[in-house]
Design an enzyme around this catalytic site. Structure first.
Site, mmCIF file in Angstrom:
data_model
loop_
_atom_site.group_PDB
_atom_site.id
_atom_site.type_symbol
_atom_site.label_atom_id
_atom_site.label_comp_id
_atom_site.label_asym_id
_atom_site.label_seq_id
_atom_site.Cartn_x
_atom_site.Cartn_y
_atom_site.Cartn_z
ATOM 1 C CE LYS A 42 74.587 2.092 76.564
ATOM 2 N NZ LYS A 42 75.395 0.921 76.907
ATOM 3 N N GLY A 43 68.505 2.097 73.235
ATOM 4 C CA GLY A 43 67.746 1.421 72.186
ATOM 5 C C GLY A 43 67.146 2.317 71.121
ATOM 6 C CG ASP A 99 64.155 0.075 72.074
ATOM 7 O OD1 ASP A 99 63.250 0.272 72.923
ATOM 8 O OD2 ASP A 99 65.178 -0.591 72.335
ATOM 9 C CG ASP A 102 58.181 -6.542 75.855
ATOM 10 O OD1 ASP A 102 57.230 -7.231 75.464
ATOM 11 O OD2 ASP A 102 59.136 -7.032 76.494
ATOM 12 C CE LYS A 130 59.109 -7.912 71.855
ATOM 13 N NZ LYS A 130 59.839 -8.667 72.886
ATOM 14 C CG PHE A 151 64.681 -10.916 72.349
ATOM 15 C CD1 PHE A 151 64.422 -10.059 73.410
ATOM 16 C CD2 PHE A 151 65.953 -10.909 71.776
ATOM 17 C CE1 PHE A 151 65.409 -9.219 73.899
ATOM 18 C CE2 PHE A 151 66.944 -10.072 72.262
ATOM 19 C CZ PHE A 151 66.674 -9.230 73.325
ATOM 20 C CB VAL A 152 63.270 -7.974 67.324
ATOM 21 C CG1 VAL A 152 62.143 -8.802 66.736
ATOM 22 C CG2 VAL A 152 62.718 -6.811 68.140
HETATM 23 P P1 5GP Z 1 58.862 -2.549 78.345
HETATM 24 O O1 5GP Z 1 59.127 -1.656 79.520
HETATM 25 O O2 5GP Z 1 57.861 -2.025 77.361
HETATM 26 O O3 5GP Z 1 58.603 -3.956 78.772
HETATM 27 O O4 5GP Z 1 60.226 -2.739 77.613
HETATM 28 C C1 5GP Z 1 60.813 -1.760 76.914
HETATM 29 C C2 5GP Z 1 62.294 -2.028 76.806
HETATM 30 O O5 5GP Z 1 62.608 -3.422 76.855
HETATM 31 C C3 5GP Z 1 62.740 -1.538 75.481
HETATM 32 O O6 5GP Z 1 63.169 -0.218 75.569
HETATM 33 C C4 5GP Z 1 63.856 -2.489 75.137
HETATM 34 O O7 5GP Z 1 65.060 -1.981 75.644
HETATM 35 C C5 5GP Z 1 63.539 -3.757 75.869
HETATM 36 N N1 5GP Z 1 62.931 -4.770 74.976
HETATM 37 C C6 5GP Z 1 61.654 -5.193 74.957
HETATM 38 N N2 5GP Z 1 61.442 -6.103 74.000
HETATM 39 C C7 5GP Z 1 62.632 -6.261 73.379
HETATM 40 C C8 5GP Z 1 63.062 -7.069 72.274
HETATM 41 O O8 5GP Z 1 62.340 -7.840 71.633
HETATM 42 N N3 5GP Z 1 64.375 -6.944 71.926
HETATM 43 C C9 5GP Z 1 65.244 -6.119 72.579
HETATM 44 N N4 5GP Z 1 66.490 -6.088 72.130
HETATM 45 N N5 5GP Z 1 64.864 -5.340 73.603
HETATM 46 C C10 5GP Z 1 63.570 -5.422 74.000
HETATM 47 MG MG MG Z 2 66.859 -1.551 75.939
#
Ligand code: 5GP
Ligand code: MG
Length: 178
Positions: A42-43, A99, A102, A130, A151-152
């Site tokens: 949903k992000g 969104d 990370d 990030k 973390f945001v």
């Molecule tokens: P990745 O697969 O790149 O590690 O993570 C992506 C997903 O992790 C994003 O779509 C998001 O839902 C969640 N995520 C990563 N960092 C953050 C953060 O700082 N805040 C929040 N609310 N969600 C995050």
């Molecule tokens: Mg998410």
């Protein structure tokens, strides 16, 4: 909600201004022809809604439910596809929106699946990236803002399902992260 925010990192006016220029970049880059936009729920919902209304060309929209964070503060390391159906992308130029970048696992896993399903090209866009080492070799073609490794929440991003409707991106107070 507001009382749980330590500080605002990117305010609404700054986001809107950046979306104007991102939309322009995308508009100029994409070749003529059909575009399918895939929104990761949903992000990316809030970001995508505001971005896509700035792109004045024909496109179709699909949403995908994937889970990687499972509602906590840390990435779980696996990406699950939660939908029963996968959108038809064969031969299409895809704009994949999330969104935040990370670890990069989500974007990498979804982009790979889109290519497996026969997408002609996959372009990726994120509101936030990030500044950290990614778990996989992935990058986003369009990045709204580079942020630190914090973390945001807000503007679509949640903590345990909350704060997605904040109009800005902010840092959660430690006391609210229970
Ligand atoms: P990745 O697969 O790149 O590690 O993570 C992506 C997903 O992790 C994003 O779509 C998001 O839902 C969640 N995520 C990563 N960092 C953050 C953060 O700082 N805040 C929040 N609310 N969600 C995050
Ligand atoms: Mg998410």
């Amino acid at each position: 909600m507001k009382k749980d925010i330590e500080r605002v990192l990117i305010d609404e006016a700054v986001i809107e201004h950046r979306l104007d220029s991102m939309a322009k970049e995308i508009e100029e880059d994409f070749p003529a022809g059909p575009i399918i936009v895939i929104i990761l729920l949903k992000g990316a919902l809030v970001f995508a809604a505001d971005l896509l209304r700035r792109i004045p060309r024909e496109l179709s929209i699909e949403c995908l439910n994937v889970a990687s964070y499972h509602g906590g503060l840390e990435s779980s390391g696996t990406v699950d596809f939660l939908d029963r159906h996968f959108p038809e992308v064969k031969g299409m130029h895809v704009l994949l929106l999330d969104d935040i970048l990370d670890t990069g696992r989500t974007l990498a896993a979804v982009a790979q699946r889109l290519k497996q399903e026969g997408a002609a090209a996959v372009h990726t866009g994120v509101l936030l990236a990030k500044d950290k080492k990614r778990a996989t070799d992935v990058k986003a073609d369009y990045v709204g803002f580079q942020i630190g490794d914090e973390f945001v929440v807000g503007y679509g991003l949640d903590y345990k399902g909350k704060y997605r409707n904040l109009p800005y991106v902010g840092i959660l107070k430690l006391s609210a992260a229970t």
